[in-house]
Design an enzyme around this catalytic site. Structure first.
Site, PDB file in Angstrom:
ATOM      1  N   MET A  12     -15.304  15.945  36.404  1.00  0.00           N
ATOM      2  CA  MET A  12     -14.656  15.857  35.469  1.00  0.00           C
ATOM      3  C   MET A  12     -15.269  14.539  34.255  1.00  0.00           C
ATOM      4  O   MET A  12     -14.695  13.575  34.271  1.00  0.00           O
ATOM      5  CB  MET A  12     -13.180  15.173  35.531  1.00  0.00           C
ATOM      6  CG  MET A  12     -12.506  15.975  36.687  1.00  0.00           C
ATOM      7  SD  MET A  12     -11.035  15.281  37.356  1.00  0.00           S
ATOM      8  CE  MET A  12     -11.615  14.393  38.711  1.00  0.00           C
ATOM      9  N   GLN A  54      -4.642  18.229  30.880  1.00  0.00           N
ATOM     10  CA  GLN A  54      -4.703  16.915  29.850  1.00  0.00           C
ATOM     11  C   GLN A  54      -4.099  17.171  28.657  1.00  0.00           C
ATOM     12  O   GLN A  54      -3.371  16.545  28.278  1.00  0.00           O
ATOM     13  CB  GLN A  54      -5.950  16.230  30.173  1.00  0.00           C
ATOM     14  CG  GLN A  54      -6.592  15.785  31.201  1.00  0.00           C
ATOM     15  CD  GLN A  54      -8.091  15.396  31.169  1.00  0.00           C
ATOM     16  OE1 GLN A  54      -8.746  15.749  30.199  1.00  0.00           O
ATOM     17  NE2 GLN A  54      -8.410  14.543  32.144  1.00  0.00           N
ATOM     18  N   THR A  85     -13.983   9.601  37.222  1.00  0.00           N
ATOM     19  CA  THR A  85     -13.441   9.478  35.856  1.00  0.00           C
ATOM     20  C   THR A  85     -12.374   8.266  35.432  1.00  0.00           C
ATOM     21  O   THR A  85     -11.625   8.026  36.425  1.00  0.00           O
ATOM     22  CB  THR A  85     -13.009  10.932  35.567  1.00  0.00           C
ATOM     23  OG1 THR A  85     -12.172  10.535  34.213  1.00  0.00           O
ATOM     24  CG2 THR A  85     -12.177  11.316  36.495  1.00  0.00           C
ATOM     25  N   ASN A  86     -12.446   7.781  34.342  1.00  0.00           N
ATOM     26  CA  ASN A  86     -11.371   6.840  34.076  1.00  0.00           C
ATOM     27  C   ASN A  86      -9.966   7.375  33.779  1.00  0.00           C
ATOM     28  O   ASN A  86      -9.160   6.832  34.236  1.00  0.00           O
ATOM     29  CB  ASN A  86     -11.967   6.132  32.933  1.00  0.00           C
ATOM     30  CG  ASN A  86     -12.863   4.985  32.964  1.00  0.00           C
ATOM     31  OD1 ASN A  86     -12.926   3.850  33.400  1.00  0.00           O
ATOM     32  ND2 ASN A  86     -14.117   5.408  33.116  1.00  0.00           N
ATOM     33  N   THR A  87      -9.917   8.401  33.013  1.00  0.00           N
ATOM     34  CA  THR A  87      -8.838   9.013  32.669  1.00  0.00           C
ATOM     35  C   THR A  87      -7.889   9.680  33.839  1.00  0.00           C
ATOM     36  O   THR A  87      -6.783   9.061  33.699  1.00  0.00           O
ATOM     37  CB  THR A  87      -9.042  10.132  31.739  1.00  0.00           C
ATOM     38  OG1 THR A  87      -9.770  10.022  30.512  1.00  0.00           O
ATOM     39  CG2 THR A  87      -7.620  10.953  31.307  1.00  0.00           C
ATOM     40  N   CYS A 199     -14.938   5.291  29.689  1.00  0.00           N
ATOM     41  CA  CYS A 199     -15.014   6.890  29.957  1.00  0.00           C
ATOM     42  C   CYS A 199     -16.187   6.990  30.386  1.00  0.00           C
ATOM     43  O   CYS A 199     -17.475   6.517  29.986  1.00  0.00           O
ATOM     44  CB  CYS A 199     -14.918   7.726  28.746  1.00  0.00           C
ATOM     45  SG  CYS A 199     -15.263   9.479  29.144  1.00  0.00           S
ATOM     46  N   THR A 200     -16.457   7.636  31.650  1.00  0.00           N
ATOM     47  CA  THR A 200     -17.567   7.516  32.492  1.00  0.00           C
ATOM     48  C   THR A 200     -18.734   8.353  31.764  1.00  0.00           C
ATOM     49  O   THR A 200     -19.987   8.535  32.259  1.00  0.00           O
ATOM     50  CB  THR A 200     -17.552   8.314  34.081  1.00  0.00           C
ATOM     51  OG1 THR A 200     -16.587   9.506  33.899  1.00  0.00           O
ATOM     52  CG2 THR A 200     -16.498   7.310  34.920  1.00  0.00           C
ATOM     53  N   GLU A 201     -18.460   9.131  30.680  1.00  0.00           N
ATOM     54  CA  GLU A 201     -19.603   9.814  29.827  1.00  0.00           C
ATOM     55  C   GLU A 201     -20.238   8.961  28.839  1.00  0.00           C
ATOM     56  O   GLU A 201     -21.268   9.255  28.383  1.00  0.00           O
ATOM     57  CB  GLU A 201     -18.875  11.182  29.162  1.00  0.00           C
ATOM     58  CG  GLU A 201     -18.723  12.164  30.029  1.00  0.00           C
ATOM     59  CD  GLU A 201     -17.434  12.457  31.017  1.00  0.00           C
ATOM     60  OE1 GLU A 201     -17.683  12.923  32.159  1.00  0.00           O
ATOM     61  OE2 GLU A 201     -16.609  11.739  30.639  1.00  0.00           O
TER      62      GLU A 201
END
Length: 233
Positions: A12, A54, A85-87, A199-201
């Protein structure tokens, strides 16, 4: 030393999950030396399915899927879990209740780093869900005493769009990096003493030199927290 087994809920997106895997293994090798690498299990989602939930606001359905993944990793022998993932920490509390092993919340080691540095007012970048909903900001504020700033409406749309249209698909554009620099500069202008890459991206795009204040990469910090738990075994 018998390593603890790390459980990773990933996919994710897989772009950031690959970074988790790389960082965790590099840190274990550096800490333990020789040919050591991390013992880990990963449940990797098809992100298209999660993204659809989401954006449709079907968070209850997403929570069910996250709990299933966590329970699968627990049955597989994981000693503790990370949600990569943060979300999707939106349902971290529900996931923790459904399992009997610890879940390391991504916001906690990040907040501890910030507090250790003597900082209090931070800017937060992430998906619209992370920037606008209370599950993440609220934890930073209520459990860690931080003051959290988020970008204005237009900047939030820009940050969110770049994450979903580019970064999760492996696209890193210089024009988008400049947009993020501008957003960060506006947060600094509001008094942000540091910026959380929530956000991990985002760590694929933003570098330390893109900010006038320290940036806190949640992917790297979360991965290091997992390794610290392994080394402490």
């Amino acid at each position: 030393m018998a390593q603890k087994l790390i459980g990773l809920i990933g996919g994710m997106s897989w772009e950031s999950s690959a970074e988790y895997y790389r960082i965790i293994n590099e840190l274990v090798r550096d800490r333990l030396g020789g040919l050591h690498s991390a013992k880990c299990l990963m449940w990797s989602f098809d992100f298209a399915e999660i993204e659809a939930l989401q954006h449709a606001g079907r968070w209850d359905d997403a929570t069910i899927e996250m709990i299933k993944a966590a329970q699968s990793l627990e049955r597989g022998g994981a000693d503790f879990l990370l949600i990569c993932t943060n979300t999707m920490h939106r349902m971290a509390d529900e996931v923790q209740v459904a399992i009997n092993i610890p879940l390391i919340h991504i916001a906690d080691p990040t907040a501890e780093r910030i507090k250790t540095a003597g900082l209090k007012k931070v800017g937060l970048l992430g998906t619209a869900f992370t920037m606008e909903q209370d599950f993440y900001k609220g934890r930073l504020i209520n459990q860690h005493g931080l003051e959290v700033l988020v970008p204005n409406d237009d900047d939030r749309k820009t940050v969110h769009r770049i994450i979903y249209d580019e970064l999760v698909q492996g696209e890193v554009k210089e024009t988008s990096r400049q947009m993020y620099r501008d957003v960060i500069a506006r947060l600094v202008g509001q008094g942000a003493e540091a910026v959380i890459l929530g956000c991990t991206e985002i760590m694929l795009l933003v570098r330390p030199e893109d900010s006038a204040v320290p940036i806190y990469d949640t992917t790297a910090i979360h991965a290091e927290a997992a390794v610290e738990r392994v080394i402490a075994a």
